[in-house]
Design an enzyme around this catalytic site. Sequence first.
Site, mmCIF file in Angstrom:
data_model
loop_
_atom_site.group_PDB
_atom_site.id
_atom_site.type_symbol
_atom_site.label_atom_id
_atom_site.label_comp_id
_atom_site.label_asym_id
_atom_site.label_seq_id
_atom_site.Cartn_x
_atom_site.Cartn_y
_atom_site.Cartn_z
ATOM 1 C CD GLU A 210 16.428 26.854 -9.365
ATOM 2 O OE1 GLU A 210 16.254 25.734 -8.870
ATOM 3 O OE2 GLU A 210 15.781 27.862 -9.036
ATOM 4 C CG HIS A 234 19.953 28.775 -1.474
ATOM 5 N ND1 HIS A 234 19.863 28.164 -0.242
ATOM 6 C CD2 HIS A 234 18.808 28.445 -2.126
ATOM 7 C CE1 HIS A 234 18.717 27.496 -0.169
ATOM 8 N NE2 HIS A 234 18.055 27.659 -1.299
#
Length: 479
Positions: A210, A234
């Site tokens: 990210e 995740h």
Amino acid sequence: MSFTADRLLLFGATGDLAQRMLLPSLFALDADRLLASDLKIIGTARSSLSDSEFRNFARAALEKFLPAERRGQMAGFLNRLSYQTLDATKREGYDELARKVGKPGRGLAIFLSTAPSLFGPTIAGLAAAGLTGESVRMCLEKPLGSDLASSRAINDAVAGAFPESRIFRIDHYLGKETVQNLLALRFANLMFEPLWNAAHIDHVQITVAETVGLEGRVAFYDDAGALRDMVQNHMLQLLALVAMEPPAHFDATAVRDEKVKVLRALRRVGAGETVTGQYRAGAINGSPVPGYDEELGKPSETETFVAIKAHVDNWRWKGVPFYLRTGKRLPKRVTEIIIQFACVPHSIFAGKGATMQPNRLVIGIQPEENITLSLMAKVPGLDREGIRLRQVPLNIAMPDAFTGAVRRIAYERLLLDLIEGDQTLFVRRDEVEAQWEWIDAIRQQWAEEGLKPKPYPAGTWGPSAAIALAERDGVTWHE
Ligand code: BG6
């Protein structure tokens, strides 16, 4: 019990997730006529709002967060909405809430997007007000605890009022089309599965990178860190989908049975198999950004980056490392899975001077949705000085292959499945607890090793030790 809910009760209705994801997703489903015409959506939160103020709030969220091409007539959707102010910790408010919800005809779906500390009192309040009966489903948003013990406490509290068949735990990665496509890639094609094992795969890499930093989530993130915020949920779900055996059916029991076997086969991570980092000031896309401690306003030992060498101890994956890495403020936003195949057993071209590279499958989850298989090909020529081989990509860009298909928010799929009662893409209790067990052992290892996050400049791929973690096995991270 199978029913399509005609009431959806949203806790945390004025929160960030509701604004960014839940309301836009519900609107999009409504616009595509996927919601039953009698579905009513009741929002609740601590803020004191009237129905019409909540509708205005929802309209503003839709205008802000829905992509322009998906905005349309809002009045019909907004008319489904109503609102009840509630202090979730006080029992008194729940009867009023039950009156607002009214008598569901077919059933009620409840979505808890609140701090986990409110889960217990909320469930007790709902139970006291008669909102936990057979035609009620309960959906929980992360974080589902901060370790195995707290996760069990949450699961126990929910199980006190709802059987597992009516509990829907969200991992929004499972709602992503590209994540579901992993199952299609593996199990709707013949060519990969025979090779999908330790005999033919050298290693697997999973990267969730990210560019964003703290995004104002100061208190939450500093208590969580990358391991608990991203890997526990995740990344382990992605790993489970890559590593699981073929389920007999695409249904909630078969798919989750196979995932949990993988999660339980994860080997306890050993010393030197993890690297943690924390970003310092640097630049993202050429713009300067502050360091984590500056954003936070104090020094901290929370990791914003983690790299792990993981192993799945079973027949299929014996000796195949799974390199996982995730971090904030990395150079680009990318989620991808790399399947690195082994070398051919014997090169017939070696005597002609050709070098070979093993095949590699790159599964791009976001932002680019594409699947690339690298193959060796001969460089055209008369080969008088030897044969030259080169890697060429076989590239499938999903948006091109499926032009016209709507790109949906992950929550659209999940909310629809919640309303209709399909648990396949929700996480079962045994999965969450297996995930936490593995994560807790890593944190214990860190504590024993006295591991502290190493600084890395924002806009880089984490501390150099993360590169070394792979390179000492002769592996290079895919970038
Ligand atoms: C959330 C994390 O679960 O997932 C966030 O709490 C993270 O820290 C987010 O930014 C990433 O989701 P996505 O869909 O943008 O990859």
